[in-house]
Design an enzyme around this catalytic site. Structure first.
Site, PDB file in Angstrom:
ATOM      1  N   GLN A   1    -101.574 -18.106  26.921  1.00 28.05           N
ATOM      2  CA  GLN A   1    -100.228 -18.643  26.717  1.00 28.05           C
ATOM      3  C   GLN A   1    -100.496 -20.549  27.368  1.00 28.05           C
ATOM      4  O   GLN A   1    -100.087 -20.479  28.352  1.00 28.05           O
ATOM      5  CB  GLN A   1     -99.157 -18.364  27.342  1.00 28.05           C
ATOM      6  CG  GLN A   1     -97.848 -18.848  26.914  1.00 28.05           C
ATOM      7  CD  GLN A   1     -96.723 -17.970  27.139  1.00 28.05           C
ATOM      8  OE1 GLN A   1     -96.891 -16.790  27.937  1.00 28.05           O
ATOM      9  NE2 GLN A   1     -95.620 -18.592  27.030  1.00 28.05           N
ATOM     10  N   PHE A   2    -100.953 -21.087  26.277  1.00 26.88           N
ATOM     11  CA  PHE A   2    -100.998 -22.573  26.529  1.00 26.88           C
ATOM     12  C   PHE A   2     -99.663 -23.050  27.087  1.00 26.88           C
ATOM     13  O   PHE A   2     -99.581 -24.225  27.732  1.00 26.88           O
ATOM     14  CB  PHE A   2    -101.441 -23.228  25.453  1.00 26.88           C
ATOM     15  CG  PHE A   2    -100.838 -23.429  24.559  1.00 26.88           C
ATOM     16  CD1 PHE A   2    -100.151 -24.990  23.989  1.00 26.88           C
ATOM     17  CD2 PHE A   2    -100.737 -22.735  23.264  1.00 26.88           C
ATOM     18  CE1 PHE A   2     -99.390 -25.255  23.226  1.00 26.88           C
ATOM     19  CE2 PHE A   2     -99.886 -22.875  22.246  1.00 26.88           C
ATOM     20  CZ  PHE A   2     -99.111 -24.258  22.056  1.00 26.88           C
ATOM     21  N   THR A   3     -98.613 -22.810  26.805  1.00 25.94           N
ATOM     22  CA  THR A   3     -97.377 -23.507  27.143  1.00 25.94           C
ATOM     23  C   THR A   3     -96.969 -23.274  28.586  1.00 25.94           C
ATOM     24  O   THR A   3     -96.163 -23.961  29.020  1.00 25.94           O
ATOM     25  CB  THR A   3     -96.210 -22.693  26.167  1.00 25.94           C
ATOM     26  OG1 THR A   3     -96.187 -21.373  26.546  1.00 25.94           O
ATOM     27  CG2 THR A   3     -96.428 -22.941  24.597  1.00 25.94           C
TER      28      THR A   3
END
Length: 150
Positions: free
Chosen positions: A78-80
């Site tokens: 999850q890059f966010t």
């Protein structure tokens, strides 16, 4: 690396309507990778996750690790998690690692977790549009940043 760890009684991830990863009792781990991450971050965070004492003992005190409780892991990239919201209302993801660096690090993290846990880890699909379901047990949710280990 940033990990959001949720103790779950069940969790699953779907891609294009199909379940590709699923666990019952254990941990849902959302993982954010940045360019500054190293194999030292992988090793430290993996060991921290499997040994974190957040499962209840016979007295209902959070005193058991995932290893003690016999639980599983569902790992989702999850890059966010590396969003910067300091300026304006649109998050910036400039700190998040690009796929050419993040994918090998994600794969090394899976290997480290499997080694430390002693069994297969369920995963999502890196970069895919995923639908993650969970029943948070407790609720227990912990955020760990490997850059804050000292």
């Amino acid at each position: 690396m940033i990990a959001v760890i949720q103790r779950v009684s069940e969790s699953s991830v779907k891609v294009k309507g199909e379940i590709i990863g699923q666990i019952d009792h254990g941990l849902l781990v959302l993982l954010g990778i940045e360019d500054a991450d190293t194999t030292e971050d992988i090793d430290w965070l993996s060991k921290k996750i499997v040994n974190l004492r957040i499962f209840p003992d016979e007295n209902m005190v959070m005193n058991k690790s995932l290893l003690d409780a016999g639980g599983d892991i569902l790992l989702i990239s999850q890059f966010t998690l590396h969003a910067s919201t300091k300026k304006g209302n649109r998050p910036s993801y400039i700190k998040a690692a690009k796929p050419d660096f993040a994918i090998p690090m994600y794969e090394k993290f899976i290997t480290a977790l499997e080694s430390d846990l002693g069994k297969q880890v369920q995963t999502g699909e890196f970069g895919a549009d995923m639908k993650v379901s969970l029943v948070n047990d407790g609720p227990v949710t912990i955020v760990i940043d490997s850059k804050n280990k000292v």
